[in-house]
Design an enzyme around this catalytic site. Structure first.
Site, PDB file in Angstrom:
ATOM      1  N   ASN A 166       0.824  -1.208   0.000  1.00  0.00           N
ATOM      2  CA  ASN A 166       0.000   0.000   0.000  1.00  0.00           C
ATOM      3  C   ASN A 166       0.858   1.257   0.000  1.00  0.00           C
ATOM      4  O   ASN A 166       1.040   1.894  -1.032  1.00  0.00           O
ATOM      5  CB  ASN A 166      -0.942  -0.010   1.206  1.00  0.00           C
ATOM      6  CG  ASN A 166      -2.140   0.909   1.016  1.00  0.00           C
ATOM      7  OD1 ASN A 166      -2.012   1.989   0.466  1.00  0.00           O
ATOM      8  ND2 ASN A 166      -3.304   0.479   1.477  1.00  0.00           N
ATOM      9  N   ASP A 167       1.418   1.587   1.140  1.00  0.00           N
ATOM     10  CA  ASP A 167       2.167   2.840   1.256  1.00  0.00           C
ATOM     11  C   ASP A 167       3.395   2.884   0.364  1.00  0.00           C
ATOM     12  O   ASP A 167       3.778   3.950  -0.121  1.00  0.00           O
ATOM     13  CB  ASP A 167       2.576   3.063   2.713  1.00  0.00           C
ATOM     14  CG  ASP A 167       1.381   3.088   3.646  1.00  0.00           C
ATOM     15  OD1 ASP A 167       0.367   3.699   3.277  1.00  0.00           O
ATOM     16  OD2 ASP A 167       1.451   2.482   4.729  1.00  0.00           O
TER      17      ASP A 167
END
Length: 457
Positions: free
Chosen positions: A383-384
């Site tokens: 994700n990040d």
């Protein structure tokens, strides 16, 4: 006799260093662990011959402690799944810090046998080891989702400073007033509390760096105790762990384009307003069969794993999918971000466990330039580390962190359990790009369906 013991300690420390050196490569890491274990076993055995240890009760306590430690280590090592390895490492590291603190207690109680320099080293070992102990326990609780990821108290940094100064004052009093042993209770209580307050405001995205820092602190505490005890094995092992842990902490912070001080002393606010990049897009789902066709007819596919893959235990299915694609003439590579997962090398270990060859794993610097000429990227659980906001939005909490340039690929497939945010709580603008399609569901189930679909083409 003592000189002979110290010489043998030197040999065991050398064996440990050889083992650690071999752990630097995935190909020799398993052998390195065995070698390091042999070195530590030798150090334990030779301790029984130390002239400082005498009496049946001391030997009995040592044997009981070794038996308990061996059983707990063997049981947990076999019971804990690979997904929980970061938590296990945080917990074991905390035990090391606690042991260093306990050794310092014994040394300070036997103050009449210590010189001023030895007492100073014992105080330093107590401070560092105890903070590492309670801080590592909090890190374990966060990684295990046993507590809120970020807890910020009013005037949090001021509280930390008061606790630190108070601990240092009590440490100085113990140093200059060695008979005032009653001060040890508030001394260690404040240090335990400091470890907790130091760790609770740090977000999950920074937790791997914090664990690495605590690992370095534990090594330093052990090294200080080694000097106080005149034990060469503790001195060398503690120094090596402290130095390597410090270097790893700096390298990981660099990988996130942050300084260690900014991570430790400027944590994200629990009320920080997250920034969403307005690109006018929306989340666009895709069927597994269509995604399979997209990958099977690509020339190059890059797979980007993250913690979600670990949660779903999908690493074996991912490798099966990669093999199916390769059979159809597709070039498949794996892109590994330095801080993907919950600890350094987390993704590498999981993929190696699944049998993925090491030459198919590429780090950020090696593979980032290839995304622009890649047909399809499959993101599973990351994700990040693939969030374009880290480069495009200065207001974003993760701005400045180097990311995998997944958004430059022609097509992007994202496997995700739901529409929630990443571990740091930051919205991901990658998911709403025009060339991104979402595959919702459990990672292992989704990949298994992709495997079956690719086989049927």
């Amino acid at each position: 006799m003592n000189n002979l013991l110290q010489f043998i300690y030197l040999i065991t420390a050398f064996i440990l260093i050889v083992g650690l050196r071999q752990m630097s490569s995935p190909k020799t890491a398993k052998h390195g662990i065995t070698i390091a274990g042999v070195g530590m076993l030798g150090a334990i055995i030779i301790t029984f011959f130390s002239p400082q240890i005498h009496g049946f009760s001391n030997y009995a306590i040592m044997i009981i402690a070794i038996a308990l430690g061996t059983f707990i280590g063997w049981y947990s090592g076999n019971k804990v799944q690979m997904i929980s390895m970061p938590q296990m490492i945080a917990l074991y590291n905390g035990m090391g810090g606690g042991a260093a603190g306990a050794i310092a207690v014994i040394e300070l109680l036997n103050h009449h046998e210590l010189t001023f320099a030895m007492s100073t080293l014992s105080i330093l070992g107590a401070i560092i080891g105890t903070i590492s102990f309670s801080g590592s326990i909090i890190a374990f609780a966060k990684l295990q989702d046993l507590m809120k990821r970020v807890v910020i108290l009013p005037k949090h940094q001021a509280i930390n400073m008061i606790l630190l100064v108070s601990s240092l004052v009590l440490g100085a009093l113990l140093l200059f007033m060695p008979k005032a042993t009653f001060l040890m209770i508030p001394f260690f209580a404040l240090l335990l509390l400091l470890g907790i307050t130091f760790t609770i405001p740090i977000g999950g995205a920074n937790m791997p760096i914090v664990i690495s820092l605590f690992n370095a602190m534990t090594g330093l505490a052990v090294g200080f105790n080694g000097f106080a005890l005149h034990n060469y094995a503790l001195i060398i092992a503690g120094t090596v762990v402290g130095a390597s842990g410090t270097l790893l902490t700096q390298l990981m912070a660099k990988a996130m384009n942050k300084s260690v001080s900014s991570i430790l002393f400027s944590p994200l606010s629990a009320t920080t307003q997250q920034v969403e990049e307005d690109n006018g897009g929306s989340l666009k789902p895709i069927e597994q069969s269509d995604a399979a066709v997209m990958m099977a007819y690509s020339k190059k596919v890059i797979i980007v794993p993250g913690y979600g893959m670990a949660v779903a235990q999908a690493q074996h299915k991912i490798w099966e999918l990669a093999q199916q694609l390769e059979q159809k003439g597709v070039t498949v590579k794996f892109a590994i971000h330095p801080v993907a997962g919950r600890m350094p090398g987390h993704m590498n270990v999981l993929l190696a466990e699944a049998g993925v060859p090491y030459d198919k794993l590429f780090d950020l610097e090696e593979i980032n330039a290839e995304f622009s000429n890649t047909d399809t990227v499959l993101v599973i659980g990351a994700n990040d580390v693939v969030n374009p906001s880290a480069k495009t939005h200065p207001e974003s909490p993760i701005y400045g962190m180097p990311i995998l340039d997944v958004n430059h690929a022609q097509n992007i497939l994202v496997i995700k359990r739901g529409q929630g945010k990443g571990f740091s709580g930051v919205e991901n603008s990658l998911f709403t790009l025009d060339n991104t399609r979402m595959l919702y569901g459990d990672g292992q189930e989704v990949v298994n369906k992709l495997v079956q679909s690719v086989k049927g083409l």
